[in-house]
Structures are given as C-alpha cells and as structure tokens.
Design an enzyme around this catalytic site. Structure first.
Site, PDB file in Angstrom:
ATOM      1  N   GLN A  18       0.691  -1.374  -0.183  1.00 53.09           N
ATOM      2  CA  GLN A  18      -0.296   0.543   0.120  1.00 53.09           C
ATOM      3  C   GLN A  18       1.008   1.660  -0.306  1.00 53.09           C
ATOM      4  OE1 GLN A  18      -2.623  -1.911   3.297  1.00 53.09           O
ATOM      5  NE2 GLN A  18      -4.062  -0.663   1.840  1.00 53.09           N
ATOM      6  N   HIS A 110       0.365  -9.719   4.112  1.00 55.46           N
ATOM      7  CA  HIS A 110      -0.260  -8.812   4.188  1.00 55.46           C
ATOM      8  C   HIS A 110      -0.948  -8.661   3.148  1.00 55.46           C
ATOM      9  CE1 HIS A 110      -1.900  -4.439   6.553  1.00 55.46           C
ATOM     10  NE2 HIS A 110      -2.825  -4.859   5.814  1.00 55.46           N
ATOM     11  N   ASN A 154      -1.714 -10.655   8.586  1.00 56.88           N
ATOM     12  CA  ASN A 154      -2.545  -9.981   8.696  1.00 56.88           C
ATOM     13  C   ASN A 154      -3.964 -10.118   7.929  1.00 56.88           C
ATOM     14  OD1 ASN A 154      -3.177  -6.811   9.384  1.00 56.88           O
ATOM     15  ND2 ASN A 154      -3.885  -6.827   7.138  1.00 56.88           N
ATOM     16  N   GLU A 155      -5.262 -10.037   8.991  1.00 59.90           N
ATOM     17  CA  GLU A 155      -6.370 -10.690   9.254  1.00 59.90           C
ATOM     18  C   GLU A 155      -6.662 -11.710   8.035  1.00 59.90           C
ATOM     19  OE1 GLU A 155      -7.653  -6.174   7.310  1.00 59.90           O
ATOM     20  OE2 GLU A 155      -8.326  -5.420   9.738  1.00 59.90           O
TER      21      GLU A 155
END
Ligand code: BGC
Length: 408
Positions: A18, A110, A154-155
């Site tokens: 990102q 991620h 991540n998540e």
C-alpha cells in the site's frame, strides 16, 4: 480517567504494497492491471525511497513504535531465489527505526503474495505453509536479533472473505470449500511459523519474541431487536471475532492479541437461510452515526465492548490498526480521541492494552478503492510525493507526550 503507562507502544501502521510502490512481482500488481482497476498501485506513496524521512516524521510526532509489512515478493521474487538487495532493504528499514528508538512490529503477510506462489495455487495449495516457512526462516536469519514483535498474518478472515467468498480481490473465487481450505492453511502457516520463530530465539539465546496475528474485529449490532437479528449478532460475533483467535490460543500460539478495529456492522437478517443469518446487513441504517469517507459508521463503543470480551484470553492486547479515512481532519481527531477513550476505559476495567497503532502513518493505496480514501495521519500529495503532517497527528503527538487524554 487514568493515564497511559510510560511504556505504552504509540505509533502507526503501514503495509508494504500500500505504501512502497513498484511491487511488480506481487499477485496484486498483475491483478490490478488485469481487471483494470481505476487506480493502479504504481509508485503508491513512494515510501520505498523515502522511508527514513517518513520515520523522521514519526519520531517528531513522539511515536515509539511502528508496524510495517515485509513484501514476500521482493524477498523471494522467484521460487527459492532470494534477493539479497531486498533483504538488505528491510534491514535498513528496521535499523532506521531502531536508531530512532522506534520499536518495529513486523508483519510477514499483509494480503499480497508473490506471483509464483499464487501460480502454484496460493493459499489453496496444501504445501503453502511450507513455502511461507522457508521465507520466514530467511527473515529470522536476517533480522531475528533485531525484532521482538512478529505478526505472522494480517486479517486472515478479511483476506478469505474478500478473495474467496465475495471474490472481489485476487484470486477472485467464490467458494465456501476454497475458503475453508485457505483458512486451514493459514492456521497451519501461523502455527508452524509461531514454532519456528520461537525455536530460532531459543536456539540463539535471544529474549523470547512476542508473536501474534493482526485480527480484524467488528462490533455487530442488530438493526432492530428480534429473534433472528439477535441470533445473527451472537453467531457473527463468535465466528468472525473470536473463533479464529480461540483456535490459535488453545494451541498456545499467541503471545499477545493484535486487534484491528474500525467500525460496526449493522445486522438485518432478510431470509431464513444460513447465509442470510451470517451475511445480511442493514442497508437503510436506521441508527445514523457519523461516517468515514467510505461510509463506515464511527462507533468507538464497539472497541470498548470487544476489549472487555477479549479480556478472558488473559493476554496483553495491542491495537495493531485503528483509523479513519476522511478529508475532514477534525473528524479524524475526534475519531482517534474517542477510540483512545475506549481503550482507557477498558484499561480501567483490567484489560491489559499495551499499545495503539493508528492506521495509517501516511496516506496510501486503499486496495480496490485506490488512492481516494485518506487514512494517513500524514497526508501524501500524489504528484510531488510531499508529506503534510495533519493537525490530528500533532494532537495525537501531544497525547503521547503527556501520556494522558486531556482536552485539547
Ligand atoms: C487492512 C488495511 C486497510 C485498512 C483500511 C485493514 O483491514 O489491514 O490494509 O488499508 O483496513 O481499510
């Protein structure tokens, strides 16, 4: 209301894809072009080049912690071939943080995968965890003695939901069976990585590390009270917020709880099927609340309730993400302040919250939503790549300096 302890971890979080730009060996890089997203990640926030200057800003804002992710596709651009220059790059990232007395929290996965890995079936491949472990091992050799906090994944449930149930992120599948397979492989990857990381530290006589995942949690509230809505709230809270963590906790594979909290979900069951009970949401939103620029409700109370519920795990908790995308920086500050209020209230109720990492340090590429959502506590001008420290960042910096949440 009570103060934050002096050793509280304060800072912000980012992810590689990102912010860095140029992640051309990643599955997202290929996919965003293939489906023709409106915004391509391109140079993202230019963070790969100017990370040290971004860390200067974090330091000037009194941050003492920073969460970032390592892009697997840079470290291992081809199967089994490791890129020494990129390994050195992240060593520089870690060193620059440590030189500023900013504690690094490293995320290993991620959302993005190396292209070669996704061509092998990605997380559906039964050997996926073995590929992941080889990468993790490489990172341990390179940075083991420099890192205390590791976040393996991540998540995981957000990744599964977006990529294998809704099918809106790569590899765009819509299959309960695939989702289940991927979930099992991610659990396996975490459990094995947890063991590997701990054994590396033990073997090298290093102080034991703290390993967890970053778990996205949401407050589920009924649109209107009623049997089905209430039942759905209970089930979703169980399955989405707690079950995954309980599975890892039962195996003794969590040293702390990493929580990413943004918003609530308003539950309105519109049919009698199991998918209605698990997925239907209220579209009218009868209980109007302030929203971020993506339309998500601002609901700090939810963070408090979740923290109280996570107390039973008996583990320290770190808020690994909490943030708002908005063009209105006053609203951003209100959001931060209210969520810090929830954390203090939970701490006063014996919840051991040890850190707060705002999402995000800088404006960045919000996946399929592109560059429009502005989550940064520091703004990015996507033409000049100049940074602009927002007022909310300065206000948070004051809270950190004082260690208390007094009126601004
Ligand atoms: C993710 C980030 C994302 C943020 C805001 C989190 O779910 O970890 O990658 O940018 O939410 O949507």
């Amino acid at each position: 209301m009570g103060d934050f302890p002096s050793n509280f971890l304060w800072g912000a979080a980012t992810s590689a894809f990102q912010t860095e730009g140029g992640n051309s060996n990643s599955d997202w890089w290929e996919w965003e072009k293939k489906v023709g997203l409106k915004d391509l990640s391109g140079d993202a926030s230019g963070h790969y080049e100017v990370f040290a200057r971004d860390f200067d800003l974090a330091k000037s804002l009194n941050h003492n912690a920073h969460r970032f992710s390592i892009e697997w596709s840079r470290i291992e651009p081809e199967e089994g071939k490791f890129n020494e220059k990129e390994i050195q790059h992240y060593k520089d990232v870690i060193t620059e943080l440590r030189n500023r007395n900013i504690t690094p929290l490293v995320t290993l996965h991620h959302f993005t995968n190396p292209l070669w890995f996704s061509r092998l079936g990605g997380w559906e491949n039964k050997n996926s965890y073995k590929y992941f472990l080889r990468y993790v091992n490489k990172l341990l050799e390179a940075y083991g003695e420099l890192i205390t906090y590791w976040i393996t994944i991540n998540e995981p449930l957000v990744y599964i939901y977006q990529s294998y149930l809704l099918g809106i992120w790569p590899p765009q599948k819509k299959s309960l069976i695939c989702a289940r397979i991927v979930e099992n492989n991610l659990i396996k990857a975490h459990l094995e990585a947890y063991k590997l990381i701990h054994s590396f530290y033990a073997k090298n006589n290093l102080r034991p590390p703290l390993v967890s995942i970053a778990k996205n949690v949401q407050a589920f509230v009924p649109c209107r009270a009623g049997f089905l809505n209430n039942l759905a709230v209970i089930l979703r809270n169980r399955f989405f917020n707690f079950e995954f963590m309980e599975k890892l906790h039962r195996k003794g594979a969590l040293d702390f709880i990493g929580l990413n909290y943004y918003t609530r979900s308003v539950v309105e069951v519109k049919g009698l099927g199991i998918l209605n009970i698990l997925l239907d949401v209220c579209t009218k939103n009868h209980q109007k609340l302030e929203k971020n620029s993506l339309g998500w409700d601002i609901y700090p109370r939810g963070l408090y309730d979740l923290l109280i519920n996570f107390r039973r795990f008996n583990l320290p908790i770190i808020i690994t993400e909490n943030g708002i995308c908005t063009q209105n920086d006053d609203l951003r500050w209100r959001y931060i302040k209210q969520h810090l209020g929830s954390i203090l209230a939970a701490r006063n109720n014996n919840v051991d919250v040890r850190g707060y990492l705002y999402w995000s340090l800088i404006d960045n590429y919000e996946w399929d939503k592109g560059f429009e959502p502005r989550f940064g506590i520091i703004g990015v001008d996507y033409i000049s790549y100049r940074r602009q420290v927002r007022q909310s960042a300065n206000k948070l910096s004051e809270v950190i300096r004082k260690g208390s949440l007094t009126d601004d």
